[in-house]
Design a protein around this motif. Structure first.
Motif, short mmCIF file in Angstrom:
data_model
loop_
_atom_site.label_atom_id
_atom_site.label_comp_id
_atom_site.label_asym_id
_atom_site.label_seq_id
_atom_site.Cartn_x
_atom_site.Cartn_y
_atom_site.Cartn_z
N HIS A 53 0.86 -1.19 0.00
CA HIS A 53 0.00 0.00 0.00
C HIS A 53 0.89 1.24 0.00
CE1 HIS A 53 -3.25 2.77 1.35
NE2 HIS A 53 -4.05 1.85 0.85
N VAL A 54 0.37 2.36 -0.52
CA VAL A 54 1.07 3.64 -0.41
C VAL A 54 0.90 4.15 1.01
CG1 VAL A 54 1.24 6.00 -1.26
CG2 VAL A 54 0.68 4.16 -2.84
N ASP A 55 1.99 4.47 1.67
CA ASP A 55 1.93 4.88 3.07
C ASP A 55 1.31 6.27 3.19
OD1 ASP A 55 2.44 4.50 5.81
OD2 ASP A 55 4.20 5.79 5.69
N SER A 56 0.29 6.38 4.05
CA SER A 56 -0.38 7.65 4.39
C SER A 56 -1.20 8.22 3.24
CB SER A 56 0.65 8.70 4.85
OG SER A 56 1.38 8.22 5.96
N LEU A 57 -1.40 7.50 2.15
CA LEU A 57 -2.23 7.96 1.04
C LEU A 57 -3.21 6.86 0.66
CD1 LEU A 57 0.37 9.69 -1.34
CD2 LEU A 57 -1.24 10.82 0.21
N SER A 58 -4.30 7.26 0.03
CA SER A 58 -5.26 6.29 -0.46
C SER A 58 -4.69 5.61 -1.71
CB SER A 58 -6.58 6.99 -0.81
OG SER A 58 -7.47 6.09 -1.41
N SER A 59 -4.82 4.28 -1.75
CA SER A 59 -4.32 3.54 -2.91
C SER A 59 -4.99 2.18 -2.96
CB SER A 59 -2.80 3.37 -2.86
OG SER A 59 -2.43 2.33 -2.00
N ALA A 60 -4.76 1.48 -4.06
CA ALA A 60 -5.26 0.11 -4.18
C ALA A 60 -4.50 -0.79 -3.21
CB ALA A 60 -5.08 -0.38 -5.62
N ASN A 99 0.93 3.36 -9.01
CA ASN A 99 0.18 3.73 -10.21
C ASN A 99 -1.33 3.66 -9.98
OD1 ASN A 99 0.22 4.41 -13.12
ND2 ASN A 99 -0.76 2.41 -13.34
N ASN A 100 -1.77 2.83 -9.02
CA ASN A 100 -3.19 2.70 -8.71
C ASN A 100 -3.59 3.53 -7.50
OD1 ASN A 100 -4.63 0.39 -10.41
ND2 ASN A 100 -2.50 -0.20 -10.11
N SER A 101 -2.86 4.60 -7.28
CA SER A 101 -3.20 5.57 -6.25
C SER A 101 -3.47 6.92 -6.91
CB SER A 101 -2.06 5.70 -5.22
OG SER A 101 -2.27 6.80 -4.38
N ILE A 102 -4.61 7.50 -6.67
CA ILE A 102 -4.97 8.79 -7.32
C ILE A 102 -3.96 9.86 -6.95
CG2 ILE A 102 -6.70 10.60 -7.44
CD1 ILE A 102 -8.83 8.46 -6.95
N ALA A 103 -3.63 9.97 -5.67
CA ALA A 103 -2.67 10.99 -5.24
C ALA A 103 -1.24 10.55 -5.51
CB ALA A 103 -2.86 11.28 -3.75
N GLY A 104 -0.94 9.26 -5.27
CA GLY A 104 0.43 8.79 -5.43
C GLY A 104 0.90 8.78 -6.86
N THR A 130 -10.32 0.06 4.94
CA THR A 130 -9.40 0.69 5.87
C THR A 130 -8.87 -0.36 6.84
OG1 THR A 130 -10.65 2.74 5.75
CG2 THR A 130 -9.10 2.52 7.57
N VAL A 131 -7.57 -0.34 7.08
CA VAL A 131 -6.94 -1.30 7.99
C VAL A 131 -5.87 -0.60 8.82
CG1 VAL A 131 -7.33 -3.31 6.51
CG2 VAL A 131 -5.22 -2.00 6.27
#
Length: 556
Positions: A53-60, A99-104, A130-131
């Motif tokens: 997962h991307v740390d601290s950002l929303s992602s797949a 690549n599958n994170s809007i912000a990342g 969310t986890v």
């Protein structure tokens, strides 16, 4: 819909490992489409999966999995340690995740996190997808820079699957693991069995952390001791150091006992095995009965289960309940039929795939069994304890026609004191139900009762620990304050000690007033007479640097 990617493999980063992963043959890389699908992946992931997962950002949520576990002979394990993942595999997984994170995806570089799937923690109040983590020591971090050429190659190989049955795959994998464990138990503990043992990623990574801490120094080694003698203070806590409720490292004892850094359940287990080698005593103490009481009971009831039964019903007598009502003559056929019916219901509820659920094999009317307390979630301070289990021993009782079965609770990281409290509550509840609802099945209700009570007892313990920590800090603050006062007294009267800001301000105003009075007195004396007068003794008011700055701030 799940998206699949073809990623690169390679040799494991562990130099002692013989495993070389082929990206096309050995690895599955899959990604959830949205947060709702991510929720399914969280729920039905396998223990050997690695979550990215991307740390601290929303992602797949991107998952790494060993392929064809049930029939593959190339890779003789169900997973590999997280630190052994091939470098190219980690690189590709991070690129897909970023690549599958809007912000990342818009950033040139971002921080990534990956951890075993079994380390993911999900609670009811969390939103979909969310986890958090059971143990942050099992998380690994890395930096991922944007690599457009590699992303294009990965996207070309992407595929979709809309027919996947998450639940069926999960059940199939669980059945496979149970079958393998049964096979290994039959084969016995041999070198070949150990080599193909089912891989537990969480315990494996914790074991690696302990080995690493020993190699680098763990406060007990000669290096740490020598540095301390030379005047270097300990500044880095080892991975085994326990934390208090606020996340601070515990002070530990002064005797350098390594057990002081273990959670309480580990310390008690080590103490039990140091105090006695009698397996029956250890068996009873693990279920919350004090050592002295267990010894005394074993003198009159030398068999393990007989002693457990005596201790169980002695708890009822402590509560003022009559345990003699549990005996009596019963219709054997009626008893056998009632037990068989309840056993069938329990098997339907709990199934046979959970390795923690155990039923006595053979006689279908034998209700001796073990059940996990699934609604119980241990706090982080227990540090990955064994599962909390309720044991049922009905063979030497007349349950469910007269009285309750013999029950015991063990595991869960609970201390002996909490297990003892829980056992007394369980006895009272079981006896009450047996009297009020004689003949009715009660085991499932008692499992639910244990889950509710253990949550309350752990919460009570958390409150008490927090209170003790606050009292400890208050004592430390009081001691520091008294030490400062004593130090000020020793350094002389010129040092003024203020207990609060109000005292400091009042002192400063007094100094200013005294100075103004002195100036006025000198002025009046000069105006009343032209004759020279004896020079008065000057008064010096030493308010210190802080007082001077305060006066300048107030009157400057």
């Amino acid at each position: 819909m799940v998206f699949y990617y073809s990623i690169r493999g390679g040799p494991c980063r562990n130099a002692n490992s013989h495993i070389i992963l082929d990206g096309n043959k050995d690895i599955i890389c899959y990604v959830g489409r949205d947060k709702h699908e991510n929720e399914f992946l969280i729920k039905y992931g396998w223990p050997g999966d690695i979550w990215f997962h991307v740390d601290s950002l929303s992602s797949a949520h991107v998952y790494f999995r060993i392929k064809n576990l049930h029939s593959n002979t190339r890779i003789p394990v169900d997973g590999i340690p997280i630190d052994d993942l091939p470098t190219d595999t980690i690189y590709d997984m991070m690129q897909i995740c970023k690549n599958n994170s809007i912000a990342g995806s818009k950033l040139a570089s971002c921080k990534m996190v990956y951890t075993p799937h079994s380390n993911l923690k999900k609670t009811f109040e969390m939103d979909s997808g969310t986890v958090t983590y059971h143990n942050t020591k099992l998380c690994r971090y890395g930096r991922c820079d944007k690599d457009r050429p590699r992303i294009k190659e990965l996207e070309k190989q992407k595929s979709e699957d809309i027919t996947i049955d998450f639940y069926e795959e999960f059940q199939q994998h669980e059945r496979h693991m149970v079958t393998r464990k049964k096979h290994e138990r039959k084969q016995g503990t041999t070198s070949s069995a150990a080599a193909t043992a089912i891989y537990d990623p969480v315990m494996e990574d914790l074991k690696h952390l302990k080995h690493k801490s020993k190699r680098q120094g763990d406060e007990l080694s000669g290096i740490d001791a020598a540095l301390e003698e030379m005047g270097f203070a300990k500044s880095i806590a080892t991975p085994n150091t326990t934390l208090d409720d606020d996340g601070h490292h515990g002070d530990g004892d002064d005797d350098d006992d390594s057990r002081s850094r273990d959670p309480l359940w580990m310390q008690e287990d080590k103490r039990r095995r140091m105090e006695t080698s009698n397996p029956y005593l250890i068996f009873l103490c693990e279920r919350g009965y004090p050592l002295d009481q267990a010894k005394q009971t074993l003198e009159t009831h030398p068999k393990k289960l007989a002693a457990l039964k005596a201790l169980f019903f002695s708890c009822a007598e402590d509560k003022g309940m009559d345990s003699s009502s549990t005996g009596g003559d019963v219709d054997k056929e009626e008893l056998k039929s009632a037990r068989q019916e309840e056993k069938e219901v329990l098997q339907a509820i709990f199934g046979e795939d959970d390795p923690n659920v155990q039923f006595q094999e053979g006689d279908e009317s034998n209700l001796d069994s073990v059940f996990p307390i699934t609604i119980y979630e241990p706090p982080d301070r227990y540090e990955l304890p064994p599962p909390l289990l309720m044991e049922v021993y009905a063979s030497n009782t007349n349950y469910p026609l007269h009285g309750p079965p013999v029950l015991a609770v063990k595991g869960g990281g609970l201390s002996e004191a909490i297990l003892n409290k829980l056992t007394h509550l369980l006895v009272k509840e079981a006896m009450t139900r047996a009297e009020e609802e004689a003949g009715d099945p009660q085991i499932f209700n008692l499992i639910q009762f244990v889950g509710e009570q253990v949550e309350a007892l752990v919460e009570e313990e958390s409150v008490e620990l927090k209170k003790q920590e606050e009292e400890r800090r208050a004592e430390q603050a009081k001691a520091a304050k008294e030490a400062a006062v004593e130090k000020a007294k020793k350094e002389g009267p010129s040092q003024t000690v203020f207990h609060n800001d109000a005292e400091r301000r009042a002192y400063a105003l007094g100094i200013v007033a005294a100075g103004a009075a002195l100036a006025a007195e000198s002025g009046n004396a000069g105006a009343g007479s032209m004759l020279p007068k004896a020079k008065k003794e000057e008064k010096h008011y030493d308010t210190g640097v802080s007082d001077k700055s305060l006066i300048e701030d107030m009157f400057g």
